[in-house]
Design an enzyme around this catalytic site. Sequence first.
Site, PDB file in Angstrom:
ATOM      1  N   HIS A 289     -10.583   0.666  -2.614  1.00 48.91           N
ATOM      2  CA  HIS A 289     -12.034   0.786  -2.031  1.00 48.91           C
ATOM      3  C   HIS A 289     -12.970   1.239  -3.009  1.00 48.91           C
ATOM      4  O   HIS A 289     -12.900   2.314  -3.803  1.00 48.91           O
ATOM      5  CB  HIS A 289     -11.896   1.515  -0.781  1.00 48.91           C
ATOM      6  CG  HIS A 289     -11.109   1.116   0.369  1.00 48.91           C
ATOM      7  ND1 HIS A 289     -11.266  -0.205   0.857  1.00 48.91           N
ATOM      8  CD2 HIS A 289     -10.392   1.587   1.071  1.00 48.91           C
ATOM      9  CE1 HIS A 289     -10.241  -0.350   1.828  1.00 48.91           C
ATOM     10  NE2 HIS A 289      -9.801   0.742   2.252  1.00 48.91           N
TER      11      HIS A 289
ATOM     12  N   HIS B 161     -17.129   2.412   0.869  1.00 46.66           N
ATOM     13  CA  HIS B 161     -16.695   1.343   1.592  1.00 46.66           C
ATOM     14  C   HIS B 161     -17.000   1.655   3.137  1.00 46.66           C
ATOM     15  O   HIS B 161     -16.994   2.425   3.689  1.00 46.66           O
ATOM     16  CB  HIS B 161     -15.143   1.403   1.425  1.00 46.66           C
ATOM     17  CG  HIS B 161     -14.328   0.188   1.963  1.00 46.66           C
ATOM     18  ND1 HIS B 161     -13.872   0.119   3.167  1.00 46.66           N
ATOM     19  CD2 HIS B 161     -14.576  -1.238   1.500  1.00 46.66           C
ATOM     20  CE1 HIS B 161     -13.141  -1.123   3.388  1.00 46.66           C
ATOM     21  NE2 HIS B 161     -13.856  -1.867   2.413  1.00 46.66           N
TER      22      HIS B 161
ATOM     23  N   ALA C 169       0.484   0.472   6.124  1.00 51.46           N
ATOM     24  CA  ALA C 169       1.068   1.216   7.319  1.00 51.46           C
ATOM     25  C   ALA C 169       1.629   0.045   8.376  1.00 51.46           C
ATOM     26  O   ALA C 169       0.929  -1.311   8.408  1.00 51.46           O
ATOM     27  CB  ALA C 169       0.133   1.801   8.313  1.00 51.46           C
TER      28      ALA C 169
ATOM     29  N   GLU D 187     -14.476  -4.930   5.220  1.00 45.61           N
ATOM     30  CA  GLU D 187     -12.905  -4.390   5.646  1.00 45.61           C
ATOM     31  C   GLU D 187     -11.876  -5.528   5.449  1.00 45.61           C
ATOM     32  O   GLU D 187     -12.176  -6.527   5.702  1.00 45.61           O
ATOM     33  CB  GLU D 187     -12.786  -3.870   6.742  1.00 45.61           C
ATOM     34  CG  GLU D 187     -11.290  -3.192   7.286  1.00 45.61           C
ATOM     35  CD  GLU D 187     -10.878  -2.130   6.302  1.00 45.61           C
ATOM     36  OE1 GLU D 187     -10.965  -2.477   4.950  1.00 45.61           O
ATOM     37  OE2 GLU D 187     -10.580  -0.785   6.831  1.00 45.61           O
TER      38      GLU D 187
ATOM     39  N   ASP E 208      -4.578  -1.006  -1.463  1.00 49.76           N
ATOM     40  CA  ASP E 208      -6.081  -0.567  -0.881  1.00 49.76           C
ATOM     41  C   ASP E 208      -6.712  -0.005  -2.022  1.00 49.76           C
ATOM     42  O   ASP E 208      -6.360   0.778  -2.703  1.00 49.76           O
ATOM     43  CB  ASP E 208      -5.829   0.435   0.259  1.00 49.76           C
ATOM     44  CG  ASP E 208      -6.701   0.135   1.387  1.00 49.76           C
ATOM     45  OD1 ASP E 208      -7.085  -1.186   1.741  1.00 49.76           O
ATOM     46  OD2 ASP E 208      -7.134   1.155   2.279  1.00 49.76           O
TER      47      ASP E 208
ATOM     48  N   ASP F 206       0.737  -1.207  -0.015  1.00 54.04           N
ATOM     49  CA  ASP F 206       0.001  -0.132   0.287  1.00 54.04           C
ATOM     50  C   ASP F 206       0.692   1.336  -0.085  1.00 54.04           C
ATOM     51  O   ASP F 206       0.569   2.253   0.724  1.00 54.04           O
ATOM     52  CB  ASP F 206      -0.782   0.015   1.356  1.00 54.04           C
ATOM     53  CG  ASP F 206      -1.907  -1.234   1.083  1.00 54.04           C
ATOM     54  OD1 ASP F 206      -1.992  -2.175   0.317  1.00 54.04           O
ATOM     55  OD2 ASP F 206      -2.651  -1.195   2.146  1.00 54.04           O
TER      56      ASP F 206
ATOM     57  N   CYS G 289      -1.707  -2.578   7.922  1.00 49.02           N
ATOM     58  CA  CYS G 289      -1.852  -3.626   6.709  1.00 49.02           C
ATOM     59  C   CYS G 289      -0.710  -4.393   6.498  1.00 49.02           C
ATOM     60  O   CYS G 289      -0.629  -5.578   5.989  1.00 49.02           O
ATOM     61  CB  CYS G 289      -2.062  -2.867   5.313  1.00 49.02           C
ATOM     62  SG  CYS G 289      -3.940  -2.407   5.440  1.00 49.02           S
TER      63      CYS G 289
ATOM     64  N   LYS H 197      -6.896  -5.063  -2.874  1.00 47.75           N
ATOM     65  CA  LYS H 197      -7.694  -5.574  -1.640  1.00 47.75           C
ATOM     66  C   LYS H 197      -8.739  -4.615  -1.166  1.00 47.75           C
ATOM     67  O   LYS H 197      -8.486  -3.266  -1.347  1.00 47.75           O
ATOM     68  CB  LYS H 197      -6.515  -5.940  -0.509  1.00 47.75           C
ATOM     69  CG  LYS H 197      -5.895  -4.722   0.170  1.00 47.75           C
ATOM     70  CD  LYS H 197      -4.946  -5.265   1.081  1.00 47.75           C
ATOM     71  CE  LYS H 197      -3.951  -4.099   1.514  1.00 47.75           C
ATOM     72  NZ  LYS H 197      -4.835  -3.218   2.060  1.00 47.75           N
TER      73      LYS H 197
ATOM     74  N   HIS I  24     -10.555   7.222   1.589  1.00 44.58           N
ATOM     75  CA  HIS I  24      -9.228   6.981   1.244  1.00 44.58           C
ATOM     76  C   HIS I  24      -8.987   5.726  -0.007  1.00 44.58           C
ATOM     77  O   HIS I  24     -10.052   4.910   0.198  1.00 44.58           O
ATOM     78  CB  HIS I  24      -7.963   6.576   2.421  1.00 44.58           C
ATOM     79  CG  HIS I  24      -8.405   5.364   2.937  1.00 44.58           C
ATOM     80  ND1 HIS I  24      -9.359   5.105   3.926  1.00 44.58           N
ATOM     81  CD2 HIS I  24      -7.756   4.169   2.739  1.00 44.58           C
ATOM     82  CE1 HIS I  24      -9.588   3.974   4.348  1.00 44.58           C
ATOM     83  NE2 HIS I  24      -8.537   3.017   3.551  1.00 44.58           N
TER      84      HIS I  24
ATOM     85  N   SER J 296     -15.321   1.114   5.586  1.00 47.35           N
ATOM     86  CA  SER J 296     -14.492   1.442   6.620  1.00 47.35           C
ATOM     87  C   SER J 296     -14.362   3.274   6.594  1.00 47.35           C
ATOM     88  O   SER J 296     -13.696   3.813   7.124  1.00 47.35           O
ATOM     89  CB  SER J 296     -12.931   1.032   6.118  1.00 47.35           C
ATOM     90  OG  SER J 296     -12.460   1.656   4.891  1.00 47.35           O
TER      91      SER J 296
HETATM   92  C1  VGL Z   1      -4.673   0.662   5.789  1.00 48.22           C
HETATM   93  C2  VGL Z   1      -6.033   1.706   7.260  1.00 48.22           C
HETATM   94  C3  VGL Z   1      -6.945   1.687   6.353  1.00 48.22           C
HETATM   95  C4  VGL Z   1      -3.281   0.375   5.323  1.00 48.22           C
HETATM   96  C5  VGL Z   1      -5.748   0.752   5.000  1.00 48.22           C
HETATM   97  O1  VGL Z   1      -2.890   0.036   4.180  1.00 48.22           O
HETATM   98  O2  VGL Z   1      -2.495   0.103   6.298  1.00 48.22           O
HETATM   99  N1  VGL Z   1      -4.706   1.462   6.723  1.00 48.22           N
HETATM  100  N2  VGL Z   1      -6.927   1.089   5.156  1.00 48.22           N
HETATM  101 ZN    ZN Z   2      -8.444   1.085   3.620  1.00 53.22          ZN
END
Ligand code: VGL
Ligand code: ZN
Length: 191
Positions: free
Chosen positions: A57, A61, A134, A106, A55, A13, A138, A99, A74, A63
Site C-alpha cells: 500500500h 491508502h 489471512a 482496496e 500487500d 501476504d 486475502c 497488490k 499496514h 483501507s
Molecule cells: C489483508 C486486511 C487488509 C490480507 C490485507 O492480506 O489478508 N487483510 N489488507
Molecule cells: Zn491491506
Amino acid sequence: MPIGSTDALIVVDVQVDFCPGGSLSVPGGDEIVSVVNQLVKLFEKRGGLVVFSRDWHPKNHVSFKDQGGPWPVHCVQNTKGAEFHPELYIPDSAIIVSKATEASKEAYSAFDDTELAETLKEAGVKRIFLCGLATDVCVKSTAIDAVKLGYEVYVVEDASRGITKEGVEKSLEEMEKAGINIIESSQIKQA
Ligand code: VGL
Ligand code: ZN
C-alpha cells in the site's frame, strides 16, 4: 496428490505486519512459515510455479483508519512491515505480485489489478494451491477469483491463518460452496 509443472503455489501476504508484532497481526501468522517453506521447496523441486503476493500500500491508502477505512496502517510500500517474513524461503525463480498499490482502491485478491492471471495462463497452470494470510480476507478473495477464472483450487488450511476464528469458519464454508478444496499440507507432502 503429486505436484507437477502445471501446478502453482500462491503464498498470500506472509509479511511482517501480518505476523505477531506487526500492525495488523494475524494470530499465529508466523506459525505457518515452516510448513509454507516445505511447500515452496516441494513445488520448486517438482517444477511447479511459485508465486508470492504481497500487500503493498501507499502510505495514504483508503483501507487505513486515518483515511476512513477499516484497518490500521499496514504493509506500506518499502517499509519494514511490508517485508516478507524474514524466515520465508523465496526461491530466485519465484514470482512476486504486489497488490492494492493504488491509494484510492482496496484490493484483497492477488488477481485484482495485477498480472497474475496472465502469468498463470502463460505458464500453462491448471491447478492452484493457496496458503498464507489471512484465510478470511486475502486468501479467500484470491481463491474465489481463481475459481471464477476456471482453475481447480486448493486451500491448504494448516499453511494459512485468519484474523478471527468466526471469520475463518465462515470463509472455509464459503470457499467450499464455491467449489474450492480445503486440504491439509500432509495430503500434498506424502504424494
Ligand atoms: C489483508 C486486511 C487488509 C490480507 C490485507 O492480506 O489478508 N487483510 N489488507
Ligand atoms: Zn491491506
